[in-house]
Design a protein around this motif. Structure first.
Motif, PDB file in Angstrom:
ATOM      1  N   LEU B  39       0.836  -1.204   0.000  1.00  0.00           N
ATOM      2  CA  LEU B  39       0.000   0.000   0.000  1.00  0.00           C
ATOM      3  C   LEU B  39       0.873   1.257   0.000  1.00  0.00           C
ATOM      4  O   LEU B  39       0.616   2.207  -0.722  1.00  0.00           O
ATOM      5  CB  LEU B  39      -0.921  -0.017   1.229  1.00  0.00           C
ATOM      6  N   LEU B  40       1.921   1.251   0.807  1.00  0.00           N
ATOM      7  CA  LEU B  40       2.818   2.409   0.868  1.00  0.00           C
ATOM      8  C   LEU B  40       3.466   2.660  -0.486  1.00  0.00           C
ATOM      9  O   LEU B  40       3.557   3.800  -0.941  1.00  0.00           O
ATOM     10  CB  LEU B  40       3.893   2.187   1.931  1.00  0.00           C
ATOM     11  N   ALA B  58      -4.024  -0.106  -8.870  1.00  0.00           N
ATOM     12  CA  ALA B  58      -4.168  -0.436  -7.452  1.00  0.00           C
ATOM     13  C   ALA B  58      -5.126  -1.610  -7.275  1.00  0.00           C
ATOM     14  O   ALA B  58      -4.891  -2.497  -6.446  1.00  0.00           O
ATOM     15  CB  ALA B  58      -4.685   0.781  -6.680  1.00  0.00           C
ATOM     16  N   TRP B  59      -6.187  -1.613  -8.068  1.00  0.00           N
ATOM     17  CA  TRP B  59      -7.179  -2.690  -7.983  1.00  0.00           C
ATOM     18  C   TRP B  59      -6.545  -4.037  -8.306  1.00  0.00           C
ATOM     19  O   TRP B  59      -6.716  -5.028  -7.584  1.00  0.00           O
ATOM     20  CB  TRP B  59      -8.326  -2.387  -8.941  1.00  0.00           C
ATOM     21  N   VAL B  83      -8.333   3.740  -0.835  1.00  0.00           N
ATOM     22  CA  VAL B  83      -7.213   4.535  -0.305  1.00  0.00           C
ATOM     23  C   VAL B  83      -6.587   5.364  -1.425  1.00  0.00           C
ATOM     24  O   VAL B  83      -6.193   6.513  -1.221  1.00  0.00           O
ATOM     25  CB  VAL B  83      -6.157   3.625   0.362  1.00  0.00           C
ATOM     26  N   MET B  84      -6.511   4.791  -2.620  1.00  0.00           N
ATOM     27  CA  MET B  84      -5.956   5.533  -3.750  1.00  0.00           C
ATOM     28  C   MET B  84      -6.824   6.727  -4.117  1.00  0.00           C
ATOM     29  O   MET B  84      -6.325   7.772  -4.515  1.00  0.00           O
ATOM     30  CB  MET B  84      -5.822   4.625  -4.977  1.00  0.00           C
ATOM     31  N   LEU B 110      -3.918   5.820   5.969  1.00  0.00           N
ATOM     32  CA  LEU B 110      -3.802   4.488   6.561  1.00  0.00           C
ATOM     33  C   LEU B 110      -4.940   4.228   7.536  1.00  0.00           C
ATOM     34  O   LEU B 110      -5.397   3.094   7.696  1.00  0.00           O
ATOM     35  CB  LEU B 110      -2.441   4.337   7.258  1.00  0.00           C
ATOM     36  N   LEU B 111      -5.394   5.298   8.185  1.00  0.00           N
ATOM     37  CA  LEU B 111      -6.537   5.133   9.072  1.00  0.00           C
ATOM     38  C   LEU B 111      -7.749   4.670   8.270  1.00  0.00           C
ATOM     39  O   LEU B 111      -8.498   3.790   8.700  1.00  0.00           O
ATOM     40  CB  LEU B 111      -6.838   6.460   9.768  1.00  0.00           C
ATOM     41  N   VAL B 112      -7.931   5.268   7.121  1.00  0.00           N
ATOM     42  CA  VAL B 112      -9.031   4.850   6.244  1.00  0.00           C
ATOM     43  C   VAL B 112      -8.862   3.390   5.843  1.00  0.00           C
ATOM     44  O   VAL B 112      -9.821   2.614   5.846  1.00  0.00           O
ATOM     45  CB  VAL B 112      -9.110   5.763   5.004  1.00  0.00           C
TER      46      VAL B 112
END
Lengths: 291, 161
Positions: B39-40, B58-59, B83-84, B110-112
């Motif tokens: 993710l990062l 991303a998907w 997130v994207m 990241l919270l999301v």
């Protein structure tokens, strides 16, 4: 940095989100996505194998540090155990022949001999809520979806995804796993479910007056055709008798040591349904005279 | 007009490395503090090359992560796309701001991602340790400045006419 004004198309985002949700629903409720998962694992499996490398290197390094005397001791123990098992096996052979005779007398069809093949664990799932492991046998080795996997102490689960050279095994303790069992002592038949907890499986649908005790061993019953019968599954370690509940809630501890798996066995139960691997060994009958 | 891009094979290398890092087995107690490197890396590429690494990418990456982690197909795909989306809205702010401000925005992203994971888990009926999930945004935000610097140094931009 490249400062571009890229517009995010809301309909594209909506489409991707919906597609992801649909995929999740389909994957949760059916097996149609099996091929997709296998295809994705072709990419994922090499990375997983590579990820397992550091710990394997560590183990390999540790094995070099073993002294000769400890290796010798280990060897002696293995020889002793082997002799003991061969003695037991002779009795097993006799019992098996008697069983065949009695089955014939009763007109019951005799189940086929089982063949097994050794496999090694490549990776243990890191997610806290799925209990799956990856092994180094795949379609090329004859592994198939639904195949039972056992360790030296008991059943560990069944294969749910395969690629050419690897397979994913869902463990007993996975919340989506269920296996038909029989209580060894009484012959009572029931089903054992995983619930996502380490070292624990549950039997939720026993009537209140069922004859079950702490310490009872549960073995596979062979019903349903998936798992061959007679393999240890778990031992009952807790019984909850709630007077308001219609059923007993029984908890058991899996016989196989799921935390410390390294080598496991794939079992070919019904040879008519799938080809057996060439180097699979029969479980019973003649004991090899290897010295 | 000249644009600066990083060639595709380097982006893929970074993702494979991130996938490897996430998959390395750790002590169970440390597991929750190990960030989702994939993710990062995705966020980083989306910030620096939004035209190349967007929602679709991303998907797909999420789907591969699903297969690697034995999760339900689509779980991480969903999480990464959402997130994207957020990263897209934050992009201008991220590019224009300092380290601390960036780390804060990463914290929110990241919270999301953690919220999405928690909702998915609850809907699917899994038992989850919420405290462990909370560590994720903190660890990610703390790592971000160093991570971003390393990524910039490791994967240099090239001029493309």
């Amino acid at each position: 940095m490249d400062r571009q004004h890229t517009r995010i198309s809301p309909s594209w985002a909506f489409f991707l989100v919906s597609l992801a949700v649909i995929l999740m629903l389909v994957d949760r409720n059916s097996h149609y996505l099996g091929y997709l998962r296998s295809a994705l694992m072709v990419v994922a499996a090499p990375v997983q194998r590579a990820a397992a490398l550091p710990s394997r290197l560590g183990q390999w390094g540790m094995s070099w540090l073993q002294t000769e005397s400890s290796l010798r001791q280990k060897y002696q123990r293995v020889v002793l155990e082997n002799n003991r098992l061969r003695a037991r096996l002779q009795r097993f052979n006799a019992l098996e022949k008697e069983n065949i005779r009695l089955s014939r007398l009763l007109g019951v069809s005799r189940k086929l001999d089982e063949k097994v093949q050794l496999a090694e664990l490549i990776k243990v799932s890191l997610e806290p809520y799925t209990h799956q492991v990856l092994i180094n046998r795949g379609v090329l080795d004859g592994a198939y979806i639904g195949q039972s996997v056992v360790s030296k102490n008991g059943v560990i689960g069944q294969i749910t995804t395969t690629t050419l050279k690897t397979s994913a095994v869902t463990l007993l303790t996975d919340p989506n796993h269920a296996i038909p069992v029989q209580v060894l002592r009484t012959g009572l038949r029931t089903i054992v479910y995983g619930e996502g907890v380490d070292d624990q499986v549950k039997i939720p649908y026993l009537p209140r007056q069922a004859d079950i005790r702490i310490g009872d061993t549960l073995v596979t019953s062979g019903l349903g055709g998936r798992f061959p019968g007679g393999y240890p599954v778990a031992r009952v370690n807790r019984i909850v008798k709630d007077p308001n509940a219609p059923f007993l809630l029984v908890y058991a501890r899996p016989s196989a040591n799921l935390d410390y798996l390294r080598e496991v066995l794939l079992v070919w139960h019904d040879q008519a349904s799938s080809p057996v691997a060439k180097d699979a060994l029969p479980l019973s009958n003649k004991v090899q005279n290897a010295n | 007009m000249q644009t600066k891009v990083v060639p595709w094979h380097l982006v893929l290398v970074s993702l494979v490395a991130a996938l490897w890092l996430t998959s390395v087995p750790l002590l169970k107690s440390l597991q929750s503090f190990w960030p989702d490197w994939v993710l990062l890396v995705l966020i980083y590429w989306n910030l620096t090359m939004p035209s190349r690494v967007g929602l679709g990418f991303a998907w797909l990456t999420g789907l591969v992560v699903d297969a690697t982690q034995f999760a339900l197909l689509g779980e991480h795909a969903l999480e990464y796309v959402l997130v994207m989306l957020l990263a897209g809205y934050f992009r201008n702010r991220m590019v224009a701001s300092s380290g601390l401000h960036q780390a804060l925005l990463i914290f929110v992203m990241l919270l999301v991602s953690v919220i999405i994971e928690a909702v998915t888990a609850t809907v699917l009926g899994r038992n989850l340790v919420f405290l462990n999930l909370l560590a994720v945004p903190f660890v990610g935000a703390l790592l971000w400045p160093v991570f971003q610097y390393l990524m910039r140094r490791l994967f240099q931009f090239r001029q493309v006419a």
